[in-house]
Design a protein around this motif. Structure first.
Motif, PDB file in Angstrom:
ATOM      1  N   SER A  54       0.831  -1.207   0.000  1.00 17.13           N
ATOM      2  CA  SER A  54       0.000   0.000   0.000  1.00 17.13           C
ATOM      3  C   SER A  54       0.864   1.255   0.000  1.00 17.13           C
ATOM      4  N   LEU A  55       1.910   1.262   0.829  1.00 12.64           N
ATOM      5  CA  LEU A  55       2.823   2.412   0.825  1.00 12.64           C
ATOM      6  C   LEU A  55       3.447   2.591  -0.554  1.00 12.64           C
ATOM      7  N   GLY A  56       3.849   1.488  -1.168  1.00 13.72           N
ATOM      8  CA  GLY A  56       4.470   1.553  -2.479  1.00 13.72           C
ATOM      9  C   GLY A  56       3.545   2.112  -3.547  1.00 13.72           C
ATOM     10  N   ARG A  57       2.251   1.799  -3.447  1.00 12.11           N
ATOM     11  CA  ARG A  57       1.306   2.290  -4.460  1.00 12.11           C
ATOM     12  C   ARG A  57       1.191   3.807  -4.446  1.00 12.11           C
ATOM     13  N   GLY A 188      13.614  17.796  -0.434  1.00 11.73           N
ATOM     14  CA  GLY A 188      13.196  16.752  -1.362  1.00 11.73           C
ATOM     15  C   GLY A 188      12.587  15.542  -0.698  1.00 11.73           C
ATOM     16  N   CYS A 189      12.463  15.554   0.626  1.00 15.37           N
ATOM     17  CA  CYS A 189      11.883  14.421   1.356  1.00 15.37           C
ATOM     18  C   CYS A 189      10.450  14.157   0.887  1.00 15.37           C
ATOM     19  N   GLU A 190      10.139  12.883   0.707  1.00 19.80           N
ATOM     20  CA  GLU A 190       8.781  12.464   0.369  1.00 19.80           C
ATOM     21  C   GLU A 190       8.088  11.941   1.624  1.00 19.80           C
ATOM     22  N   ALA A 191       6.795  12.188   1.728  1.00 22.73           N
ATOM     23  CA  ALA A 191       5.995  11.685   2.848  1.00 22.73           C
ATOM     24  C   ALA A 191       4.838  10.860   2.291  1.00 22.73           C
ATOM     25  N   VAL A 192       4.624   9.697   2.882  1.00 29.55           N
ATOM     26  CA  VAL A 192       3.477   8.845   2.531  1.00 29.55           C
ATOM     27  C   VAL A 192       2.873   8.348   3.837  1.00 29.55           C
ATOM     28  N   HIS A 193       1.639   8.764   4.117  1.00 28.34           N
ATOM     29  CA  HIS A 193       0.999   8.414   5.378  1.00 28.34           C
ATOM     30  C   HIS A 193      -0.401   7.860   5.104  1.00 28.34           C
ATOM     31  N   ILE A 194      -0.588   6.594   5.407  1.00 28.47           N
ATOM     32  CA  ILE A 194      -1.895   5.965   5.292  1.00 28.47           C
ATOM     33  C   ILE A 194      -2.681   6.288   6.564  1.00 28.47           C
ATOM     34  N   ASP A 248       2.938  19.966  -2.852  1.00 28.34           N
ATOM     35  CA  ASP A 248       2.294  18.847  -3.562  1.00 28.34           C
ATOM     36  C   ASP A 248       1.508  17.959  -2.598  1.00 28.34           C
ATOM     37  N   VAL A 249       0.836  18.580  -1.646  1.00 30.36           N
ATOM     38  CA  VAL A 249       0.111  17.817  -0.624  1.00 30.36           C
ATOM     39  C   VAL A 249      -1.208  17.319  -1.208  1.00 30.36           C
ATOM     40  N   ARG A 250      -1.410  16.004  -1.114  1.00 35.73           N
ATOM     41  CA  ARG A 250      -2.641  15.409  -1.643  1.00 35.73           C
ATOM     42  C   ARG A 250      -3.135  14.344  -0.674  1.00 35.73           C
ATOM     43  N   PHE A 251      -4.445  14.197  -0.595  1.00 36.55           N
ATOM     44  CA  PHE A 251      -5.042  13.069   0.123  1.00 36.55           C
ATOM     45  C   PHE A 251      -5.823  12.253  -0.901  1.00 36.55           C
ATOM     46  N   VAL A 252      -5.395  11.002  -1.085  1.00 34.41           N
ATOM     47  CA  VAL A 252      -6.022  10.127  -2.079  1.00 34.41           C
ATOM     48  C   VAL A 252      -6.853   9.074  -1.351  1.00 34.41           C
ATOM     49  N   PRO A 253      -8.178   9.088  -1.488  1.00 35.61           N
ATOM     50  CA  PRO A 253      -9.001   8.072  -0.818  1.00 35.61           C
ATOM     51  C   PRO A 253      -8.691   6.670  -1.323  1.00 35.61           C
ATOM     52  N   SER A 254      -8.689   5.712  -0.393  1.00 36.71           N
ATOM     53  CA  SER A 254      -8.519   4.303  -0.761  1.00 36.71           C
ATOM     54  C   SER A 254      -9.855   3.579  -0.791  1.00 36.71           C
ATOM     55  N   ARG A 255     -10.665   3.828   0.236  1.00 37.78           N
ATOM     56  CA  ARG A 255     -11.962   3.167   0.329  1.00 37.78           C
ATOM     57  C   ARG A 255     -13.007   4.175   0.769  1.00 37.78           C
ATOM     58  N   THR A 256     -14.215   3.968   0.292  1.00 34.51           N
ATOM     59  CA  THR A 256     -15.353   4.778   0.734  1.00 34.51           C
ATOM     60  C   THR A 256     -16.432   3.851   1.272  1.00 34.51           C
ATOM     61  N   ALA A 285      -4.485   7.835   1.636  1.00 32.31           N
ATOM     62  CA  ALA A 285      -3.068   8.141   1.828  1.00 32.31           C
ATOM     63  C   ALA A 285      -2.815   9.615   1.569  1.00 32.31           C
ATOM     64  N   LEU A 286      -2.100  10.228   2.491  1.00 32.28           N
ATOM     65  CA  LEU A 286      -1.632  11.599   2.296  1.00 32.28           C
ATOM     66  C   LEU A 286      -0.203  11.539   1.784  1.00 32.28           C
ATOM     67  N   THR A 287       0.050  12.223   0.688  1.00 32.27           N
ATOM     68  CA  THR A 287       1.394  12.287   0.125  1.00 32.27           C
ATOM     69  C   THR A 287       1.811  13.747   0.019  1.00 32.27           C
ATOM     70  N   ALA A 288       3.095  14.001   0.211  1.00 30.43           N
ATOM     71  CA  ALA A 288       3.605  15.366   0.156  1.00 30.43           C
ATOM     72  C   ALA A 288       5.103  15.321  -0.076  1.00 30.43           C
ATOM     73  N   ARG A 289       5.643  16.458  -0.472  1.00 31.56           N
ATOM     74  CA  ARG A 289       7.085  16.599  -0.670  1.00 31.56           C
ATOM     75  C   ARG A 289       7.547  17.850   0.049  1.00 31.56           C
ATOM     76  N   TYR A 290       8.684  17.694   0.753  1.00 33.66           N
ATOM     77  CA  TYR A 290       9.232  18.865   1.420  1.00 33.66           C
ATOM     78  C   TYR A 290      10.036  19.679   0.417  1.00 33.66           C
ATOM     79  N   PRO A 291       9.783  20.966   0.276  1.00 32.86           N
ATOM     80  CA  PRO A 291      10.424  21.772  -0.777  1.00 32.86           C
ATOM     81  C   PRO A 291      11.942  21.685  -0.745  1.00 32.86           C
ATOM     82  N   GLY A 292      12.524  21.696  -1.930  1.00 33.51           N
ATOM     83  CA  GLY A 292      13.967  21.595  -2.074  1.00 33.51           C
ATOM     84  C   GLY A 292      14.281  20.639  -3.191  1.00 33.51           C
TER      85      GLY A 292
END
Length: 301
Positions: A54-57, A188-194, A248-256, A285-292
């Motif tokens: 799931s994190l990889g997706r 440039g750090c990436e964040a992935v939080h389910i 680039d902060v986004r929240f992508v729904p997995s299930r409703t 999942a919330l995904t984001a990138r730290y600027p740089g």
């Protein structure tokens, strides 16, 4: 059953589950981060492989783990994700938590986990297993603190990837955790939080997934305990990350919520949840990138 009567029944039953969760925590503390028993290693392996997939997706397709330093927030009872990150070439993995649930994990479990994970080069897989079975290895770190002071628990490290699964909904003050997490993020750090947004008690979450949103704040706080779902919704998480300087902060729904339950699940919710457009989202999942610019960092830091 009429929707109004059903919702009244679910509200009353939900209060009982809130009371049970509160009482269980008072008696035993926080001991069960997921629904898989520690006595079921095969179940634990299946759970970890599902979480890692799931994190990889949700990771950006251009993310290369090789030579990167990974931080996992609140891994629960296992650092298995760390072994898999190392097997894919990550330079290091560090986990931090409030509760010491993974400190006594059997190192032999990691070999069984890798045997079920076909990815990674033989050299990286061998290195991952060696680090995971070496007590105190800095490249496979673990730190616990009830204050959850992320910069202190990071022990001077900075990271290129920060992940978590079903953690942020348990933080009393997510914005504070996000601000602290930002202090250990490299450019440039990436964040992935389910993030799991639904009711957590196992029976009622299937019958009434929005049950925790039926109660006004004062009533919900009566049953407060460490780790109780904070009831924040996707827009609040997105705003907190953006306010901390992430892009680039986004929240992508997995299930409703399933259609048969949707109408009743959206009725009779407490303010401020009533009428919110996102109340049918169960997790995502919330995904984001730290600027740089990615790649511009001191490899010794």
């Amino acid at each position: 059953m009429m929707p109004t009567l059903r919702n009244l029944e679910m509200t009353i039953l939900g209060l009982g589950f809130l009371g049970l969760a509160w009482g269980k925590n008072r008696l035993n503390g926080y001991t069960t981060p997921n629904g898989v028993a520690q006595s079921d290693p095969d179940g634990q392996i299946a759970y970890l492989l599902d979480i890692f997939a799931s994190l990889g997706r949700f990771m950006p397709p251009d993310v290369d783990l090789r030579g990167r330093d990974v931080l996992e927030l609140s891994p629960g009872a296992s650092r298995g994700n760390g072994v898999l990150f190392l097997a894919l070439g990550a330079r290091s993995y560090h986990a931090i938590d409030v509760f010491d649930l993974a400190g006594g994990e059997d190192p032999g479990f990691y070999e069984r986990l890798l045997n079920r994970f076909p990815e990674g080069s033989p050299l990286d897989r061998a290195r991952a297993l060696t680090l995971a079975q070496s007590p105190g290895a800095r490249e496979f770190g673990y730190a616990v603190g009830r204050d959850f002071d992320i910069p202190r628990l990071a022990e001077g490290r900075r990271f290129d990837l920060i992940v978590s699964c079903a953690a942020f909904e348990h933080y009393d003050h997510p914005a504070t955790a996000i601000a602290a997490m930002t202090r250990v993020a490299r450019p440039g750090c990436e964040a992935v939080h389910i993030i799991d947004l639904q009711t957590h008690s196992r029976w009622i979450r299937e019958q009434d997934p929005n049950n925790i949103y039926r109660y006004p704040a004062p009533l919900y706080r009566l049953f407060a305990f460490p780790g109780q779902p904070n009831r924040q919704r996707p827009a609040e998480y997105v705003d907190s990350f953006a306010s901390a300087g992430w892009s680039d902060v986004r929240f992508v729904p997995s299930r409703t919520i399933a259609p048969p339950l949707r109408e009743t699940s959206l009725r009779n919710l407490a303010a401020p949840f009533a009428g919110q457009a996102d109340m049918d989202i169960l997790d995502g999942a919330l995904t984001a990138r730290y600027p740089g610019k990615p790649g511009i960092w001191d490899a010794s830091s």
